[in-house]
Write a protein that holds these residues in place. Structure first.
Motif, PDB file in Angstrom:
ATOM      1  N   LEU A   1      45.466  46.233  51.405  1.00  9.91           N
ATOM      2  CA  LEU A   1      44.433  46.360  50.224  1.00  9.91           C
ATOM      3  C   LEU A   1      44.663  45.710  49.133  1.00  9.91           C
ATOM      4  O   LEU A   1      43.558  45.131  48.499  1.00  9.91           O
ATOM      5  N   VAL A   2      45.662  45.282  48.817  1.00  9.74           N
ATOM      6  CA  VAL A   2      45.806  44.300  47.345  1.00  9.74           C
ATOM      7  C   VAL A   2      45.351  43.013  47.873  1.00  9.74           C
ATOM      8  O   VAL A   2      44.605  42.568  46.787  1.00  9.74           O
ATOM      9  N   PRO A   3      45.531  42.335  49.070  1.00 16.08           N
ATOM     10  CA  PRO A   3      44.811  41.131  49.314  1.00 16.08           C
ATOM     11  C   PRO A   3      43.245  41.231  49.194  1.00 16.08           C
ATOM     12  O   PRO A   3      42.639  40.566  48.822  1.00 16.08           O
ATOM     13  N   ALA A   4      42.917  42.183  49.804  1.00 13.19           N
ATOM     14  CA  ALA A   4      41.323  42.377  49.943  1.00 13.19           C
ATOM     15  C   ALA A   4      40.909  42.517  48.451  1.00 13.19           C
ATOM     16  O   ALA A   4      39.906  42.112  48.119  1.00 13.19           O
ATOM     17  N   LEU A   5      41.475  43.482  47.521  1.00 15.86           N
ATOM     18  CA  LEU A   5      40.994  43.545  46.287  1.00 15.86           C
ATOM     19  C   LEU A   5      40.950  42.085  45.395  1.00 15.86           C
ATOM     20  O   LEU A   5      39.783  41.822  44.762  1.00 15.86           O
ATOM     21  N   ARG A   6      41.985  41.444  45.745  1.00 20.36           N
ATOM     22  CA  ARG A   6      42.020  39.975  45.105  1.00 20.36           C
ATOM     23  C   ARG A   6      40.680  39.084  45.653  1.00 20.36           C
ATOM     24  O   ARG A   6      40.424  38.366  44.924  1.00 20.36           O
ATOM     25  N   SER A   7      40.478  39.234  46.982  1.00 11.92           N
ATOM     26  CA  SER A   7      39.515  38.573  47.482  1.00 11.92           C
ATOM     27  C   SER A   7      38.219  38.681  46.865  1.00 11.92           C
ATOM     28  O   SER A   7      37.289  37.990  46.939  1.00 11.92           O
TER      29      SER A   7
ATOM     30  N   MET B   1      31.888  46.977  40.544  1.00 11.88           N
ATOM     31  CA  MET B   1      31.944  47.047  42.010  1.00 11.88           C
ATOM     32  C   MET B   1      32.466  48.466  42.542  1.00 11.88           C
ATOM     33  O   MET B   1      33.630  48.701  42.083  1.00 11.88           O
ATOM     34  N   PHE B   2      31.703  49.232  43.269  1.00 10.02           N
ATOM     35  CA  PHE B   2      32.395  50.471  43.556  1.00 10.02           C
ATOM     36  C   PHE B   2      32.724  50.270  44.736  1.00 10.02           C
ATOM     37  O   PHE B   2      32.024  50.044  45.929  1.00 10.02           O
ATOM     38  N   VAL B   3      33.947  50.779  45.349  1.00 10.62           N
ATOM     39  CA  VAL B   3      34.884  50.441  46.440  1.00 10.62           C
ATOM     40  C   VAL B   3      35.313  51.733  47.126  1.00 10.62           C
ATOM     41  O   VAL B   3      36.088  52.658  46.496  1.00 10.62           O
ATOM     42  N   HIS B   4      34.912  52.039  48.409  1.00 16.64           N
ATOM     43  CA  HIS B   4      35.620  52.977  49.085  1.00 16.64           C
ATOM     44  C   HIS B   4      36.680  52.308  49.990  1.00 16.64           C
ATOM     45  O   HIS B   4      36.330  51.427  50.459  1.00 16.64           O
ATOM     46  N   VAL B   5      37.916  53.066  50.120  1.00 24.80           N
ATOM     47  CA  VAL B   5      39.072  52.559  50.639  1.00 24.80           C
ATOM     48  C   VAL B   5      39.148  53.323  51.843  1.00 24.80           C
ATOM     49  O   VAL B   5      39.289  54.659  51.815  1.00 24.80           O
TER      50      VAL B   5
ATOM     51  N   VAL C   1      33.322  48.347  50.982  1.00 24.14           N
ATOM     52  CA  VAL C   1      34.271  49.114  51.693  1.00 24.14           C
ATOM     53  C   VAL C   1      35.389  48.409  52.163  1.00 24.14           C
ATOM     54  O   VAL C   1      35.068  47.175  52.673  1.00 24.14           O
ATOM     55  N   ILE C   2      36.537  49.053  52.021  1.00 24.78           N
ATOM     56  CA  ILE C   2      37.644  48.206  52.650  1.00 24.78           C
ATOM     57  C   ILE C   2      38.340  48.969  53.529  1.00 24.78           C
ATOM     58  O   ILE C   2      38.935  50.041  53.441  1.00 24.78           O
ATOM     59  N   ASP C   3      38.765  48.590  54.702  1.00 19.43           N
ATOM     60  CA  ASP C   3      39.660  48.945  55.739  1.00 19.43           C
ATOM     61  C   ASP C   3      41.011  48.626  55.460  1.00 19.43           C
ATOM     62  O   ASP C   3      41.374  47.368  55.777  1.00 19.43           O
TER      63      ASP C   3
ATOM     64  N   GLY D   1      42.946  45.052  56.053  1.00 16.27           N
ATOM     65  CA  GLY D   1      42.745  44.333  54.963  1.00 16.27           C
ATOM     66  C   GLY D   1      41.231  43.682  55.062  1.00 16.27           C
ATOM     67  O   GLY D   1      40.856  42.557  54.793  1.00 16.27           O
ATOM     68  N   ALA D   2      40.444  44.597  55.709  1.00 21.03           N
ATOM     69  CA  ALA D   2      39.211  44.118  56.205  1.00 21.03           C
ATOM     70  C   ALA D   2      37.984  44.521  54.986  1.00 21.03           C
ATOM     71  O   ALA D   2      38.188  45.667  54.635  1.00 21.03           O
ATOM     72  N   VAL D   3      37.175  43.622  54.753  1.00 19.01           N
ATOM     73  CA  VAL D   3      36.176  44.012  53.464  1.00 19.01           C
ATOM     74  C   VAL D   3      34.727  43.886  54.211  1.00 19.01           C
ATOM     75  O   VAL D   3      34.354  42.871  54.840  1.00 19.01           O
TER      76      VAL D   3
END
Length: 211
Positions: free
Chosen positions: A93-99, A139-143, A173-175, A179-181
């Motif tokens: 999750l953290v790298p995905a948010l950074r990306s 940005m509204f993000v579902h995890v 959406v982040i899996d 780590g998939a966006v």
């Protein structure tokens, strides 16, 4: 949709996504699990959001420019039951948010809904992260935190639910465990209103027999 829908259960985007992602043979067990969770919460029995503390720590970590020790402290403080999942979710999750270019993160102010054309609530939507991006937009993000991967079909459904609940806003959406966006413009990520209605009807049919 008919007035019959008004008295039915309104599933969350998280529950509907899990339902869509699982193979048909596992859907009844999935809905029974959701039923127990919702009933326990409404009866005021102990029912805590498993990732609440981890996500709060990650929001603080994002706000610090990904430099704080909030995340490491949350992982250290996790119970033996929590820690394996916390570590796996945080790792992706953290790298995905950074990306995505996140510079701040907060919770949504309130729950919104994906409605039908008559304004009836069909699915409740409560994104786990509302990110402030580098260009100052939101940005509204579902995890997705489940061990099972989020399928393209399930991702498409959640993106449509987010877009319906937050019209005109940027959504993702982040899996987390992978780590998939997934973004609305991602190739092949589309869900029609008819598909969502079909999934919802199938879910509610199983819900009604879950008691």
């Amino acid at each position: 949709m008919s007035g019959e829908r008004q008295e039915r259960h309104i599933p969350s985007a998280t529950h509907l996504a899990e339902f869509v992602a699982l193979k048909s043979a596992r859907r009844p067990a999935c809905v029974r699990k959701h039923y127990r969770q919702v009933v326990a919460a409404s009866d005021q029995r102990q029912f805590a959001y498993f990732y609440g503390r981890l996500f709060a720590a990650i929001r603080r970590h994002v706000r610090s420019g990904f430099t704080s020790d909030d995340l490491s402290r949350a992982l250290t403080a996790a119970t033996p039951q929590q820690r394996p999942s916390f570590e796996e979710v945080a790792e992706g999750l953290v790298p995905a948010l950074r990306s995505l270019g996140a510079v701040d993160g907060r919770t949504a102010r309130n729950r919104r809904y994906y409605d039908d054309h008559d304004g009836e609530h069909l699915v409740s939507v409560y994104p786990q992260f509302v990110l402030t991006l580098q260009d100052h937009s939101d940005m509204f993000v579902h995890v997705h935190t489940a061990k099972e991967p989020l399928t393209p079909g399930a991702a498409a459904v959640v993106l449509e639910l987010l877009s319906g609940a937050y019209p005109g806003e940027r959504v993702a959406v982040i899996d987390a465990r992978r780590g998939a966006v997934m973004l609305p413009q991602s190739r092949g990520v589309r869900a029609s209103e008819a598909a969502i209605t079909a999934y919802l009807d199938a879910y509610l049919t199983l819900w009604e027999t879950a008691a």
